[in-house]
Write a protein that holds these residues in place. Structure first.
Motif, short mmCIF file in Angstrom:
data_model
loop_
_atom_site.label_atom_id
_atom_site.label_comp_id
_atom_site.label_asym_id
_atom_site.label_seq_id
_atom_site.Cartn_x
_atom_site.Cartn_y
_atom_site.Cartn_z
N LEU A 168 0.83 -1.21 0.00
CA LEU A 168 0.00 0.00 0.00
C LEU A 168 0.86 1.26 0.00
N TRP A 169 2.10 1.14 0.48
CA TRP A 169 2.90 2.33 0.74
C TRP A 169 4.16 2.43 -0.12
N THR A 170 4.43 1.42 -0.93
CA THR A 170 5.66 1.45 -1.72
C THR A 170 5.54 2.45 -2.88
N ASP A 171 6.68 2.88 -3.37
CA ASP A 171 6.78 3.77 -4.54
C ASP A 171 6.14 5.14 -4.31
N TRP A 172 6.00 5.55 -3.05
CA TRP A 172 5.47 6.89 -2.80
C TRP A 172 6.57 7.93 -3.03
N PRO A 173 6.27 9.08 -3.67
CA PRO A 173 4.98 9.44 -4.24
C PRO A 173 4.87 9.03 -5.72
N SER A 174 4.02 8.07 -6.00
CA SER A 174 3.73 7.70 -7.39
C SER A 174 2.74 8.73 -7.92
N GLN A 303 9.34 16.94 -5.82
CA GLN A 303 8.75 17.92 -6.74
C GLN A 303 8.95 17.44 -8.17
N GLY A 304 7.96 17.78 -9.02
CA GLY A 304 8.04 17.40 -10.42
C GLY A 304 7.11 16.26 -10.76
N GLY A 305 7.02 15.96 -12.09
CA GLY A 305 6.20 14.87 -12.55
C GLY A 305 6.97 13.56 -12.55
N MET A 306 6.32 12.50 -13.05
CA MET A 306 6.95 11.19 -13.04
C MET A 306 8.20 11.16 -13.92
N ASN A 307 8.20 11.98 -14.99
CA ASN A 307 9.36 12.01 -15.87
C ASN A 307 10.49 12.89 -15.35
N SER A 308 10.20 13.70 -14.36
CA SER A 308 11.21 14.64 -13.87
C SER A 308 11.13 14.81 -12.35
N GLN A 310 12.04 15.12 -8.66
CA GLN A 310 13.23 15.58 -7.94
C GLN A 310 13.03 15.37 -6.44
N GLY A 311 14.04 14.87 -5.78
CA GLY A 311 13.97 14.67 -4.35
C GLY A 311 14.96 13.62 -3.89
N PRO A 312 15.17 13.52 -2.60
CA PRO A 312 14.46 14.25 -1.54
C PRO A 312 14.88 15.71 -1.43
N LEU A 313 13.90 16.54 -1.05
CA LEU A 313 14.11 17.98 -0.91
C LEU A 313 13.77 18.39 0.52
N GLU A 330 2.78 18.88 -10.69
CA GLU A 330 4.22 18.79 -10.48
C GLU A 330 4.68 19.61 -9.28
N GLY A 331 3.74 20.01 -8.46
CA GLY A 331 4.08 20.83 -7.30
C GLY A 331 4.75 20.04 -6.20
N LEU A 332 5.15 20.76 -5.18
CA LEU A 332 5.84 20.14 -4.05
C LEU A 332 4.88 19.28 -3.24
N ILE A 333 5.35 18.09 -2.88
CA ILE A 333 4.57 17.20 -2.03
C ILE A 333 5.48 16.65 -0.95
N CYS A 334 5.03 16.73 0.31
CA CYS A 334 5.85 16.35 1.44
C CYS A 334 5.12 15.36 2.33
#
Length: 456
Positions: A168-174, A303-308, A310-313, A330-334
């Motif tokens: 349920l929690w792998t690959d975050w943030p997909s 931050q960014g989409g699946m193709n770009s 960026q992180g960890p920030l 593509e905004g910041l998600i924490c």
């Protein structure tokens, strides 16, 4: 002894007085005044006509005005598609899709209840208008959940997290999901927003606040899990919750149709399903949140989409970053300890509320098994009981032919008003396993789920 003309005049006077009292009580009960007129305008014209016109206008605009297509397409087409991955991101254009389905569900509900389900209930022997209305409401809920619960199960079954809580929690943030998952979440969101509209525009019931709280909690769950890319656990929780909303309305429909034995069987099944989903499977989800999330989900920002991506920030200061996932694909998600604490506390509080409801359910079960009868406590107030009595008296007058005399002493308005409103009153609300009334009013709870007594 009165002469025949005097007796006839006296009878006509009684009929007029009774109709005046009936209308006055109804108007008082339903709010009266200008607010009642506005609500009635919405009720009389809501779905079939307005929805058809809106949808037709939208499609005609799309077909005939090419320049408008970029603005009309998001209403019925999923937005933020990535041709490289074949999946969809989360973004602000999703609100148009939600609005389209909100309008569509409003139309479908009204059209099916009044054009199909209500007449079907009368054809199957339901005589009272109130029971016909409630039967149509519950059948509409069954129709909805019989479509969306299997869809949710299919998404779960075909996913890597099927019977694997850690996944349920792998690959975050997909940051992208399949089109099926996106449709599932946005349609669910539209449905529950539409339910809030229903309980506010139509007749307010005694369990209004329980229902409103349930709808708001569900909307919050769907929105938060969708925007913060926890759609996997959101999908699983919706599956766990929604199955009850098939079994419980089925029990109610069995009661309205007079199948008391079937109602008892379905109520027993409801108790089993409720306890299993709310206090076994849901607790498994809470356990996974407590143990798996800290070990798998990184407490950082991306931050960014699946193709770009960026992180960890580092986490920025302030609180504005909390809203970015809701509007920018593509905004910041924490994710941090505060978000984890809020999410976990929310689920634990929800479990606590359901334990209170489960206690009320088990008290009913114990009472039934001990051979006692559930109290016949009506969910409507005393004033509505008086209106029902007057309506029954009026039906008796109609059978004896006295209403023919009424036409001679009024201008037809009373009769027309009664004919329009008696067929199938449009009132709101729905029954859901998550908002069972009675955790604060045991008698009303007994009435709502009792199969041997009248369900109002």
């Amino acid at each position: 002894m009165k002469s025949d003309p005097e007796a006839a005049a006296h009878s006509r006077g009684q009929l007029v007085s009774k109709n005046e009292r009936l209308i006055a009580m109804r108007l008082s009960k339903r709010g009266g005044g200008s607010s009642r007129s506005i609500k009635q305008l919405f009720l009389d014209n809501q779905a079939a006509g307005i929805v058809f016109n809106l949808v037709a206008l939208l499609y005609l605009t799309q077909l005939l005005i090419p320049r408008a297509r970029p603005f009309t397409r998001p209403f019925w087409s999923l937005s933020h598609y990535n041709p490289t991955t074949g999946k969809y991101a989360v973004g602000s254009n999703d609100i148009y899709y939600v609005f389209y389905y909100l309008v569509l569900f409003t139309g479908l509900r009204d059209g099916l209840m009044n054009g199909v389900l209500g007449p079907l209930g009368r054809r199957w022997g339901i005589s009272k208008a109130k029971d016909v209305e409630r039967f149509a409401e519950q059948t509409w809920m069954i129709c909805y959940y019989c479509l969306f619960w299997p869809l949710g199960v299919y998404i779960w079954y075909s996913s890597p997290y099927f019977l694997n809580m850690a996944e349920l929690w792998t690959d975050w943030p997909s940051r992208e999901i399949t089109g099926t998952m996106k449709f599932y979440f946005l349609a669910q969101l539209a449905f529950w927003i539409q339910q809030v509209y229903v309980i506010n525009i139509e007749k307010q019931r005694k369990d209004y606040w329980q229902m409103l709280s349930h709808h708001v909690v569900t909307i919050g769950l769907v929105v938060a899990s969708y925007a913060y890319h926890f759609t996997r656990v959101g999908n699983l929780i919706l599956i766990i919750m929604d199955i009850v909303d098939i079994v419980f309305p089925l029990a109610k429909c069995a009661k309205y149709l007079g199948f008391n034995t079937l109602c008892d069987i379905l109520f027993g099944l409801f108790v089993v399903v409720w306890l299993a989903t709310r206090h076994v499977f849901f607790l498994m989800v809470i356990r996974s949140v407590y143990f798996d999330v800290p070990a798998i989900v990184p407490k950082t920002c991306f931050q960014g989409g699946m193709n770009s991506l960026q992180g960890p920030l580092p986490q920025p200061s302030g609180w504005s970053w909390l809203l970015e996932p809701f509007k920018d694909p593509e905004g910041l998600i924490c994710f941090n300890q505060s978000i984890f604490n809020g999410f976990f506390s929310y689920l634990v509080a929800l479990q606590g509320i359901m334990m209170i409801w489960s206690y009320a359910i088990l008290k009913v079960v114990v009472k039934v098994l001990s051979g006692q009868n559930a109290e016949d406590i009506r969910s409507d107030d005393e004033e509505e009981e008086q209106v029902s009595e007057l309506e029954e008296e009026e039906e008796g007058d109609e059978e004896s032919g006295l209403l023919e005399e009424e036409a001679e002493v009024d201008d037809g308005i009373v009769k027309a008003w009664e004919r329009r409103n008696r067929v199938l009153p449009k009132r709101g609300g729905s029954s859901s396993g998550l908002h069972l009334p009675g955790h604060s009013d045991r008698k009303e709870f007994l009435n709502r789920i009792g199969c041997e007594k009248q369900i109002d």
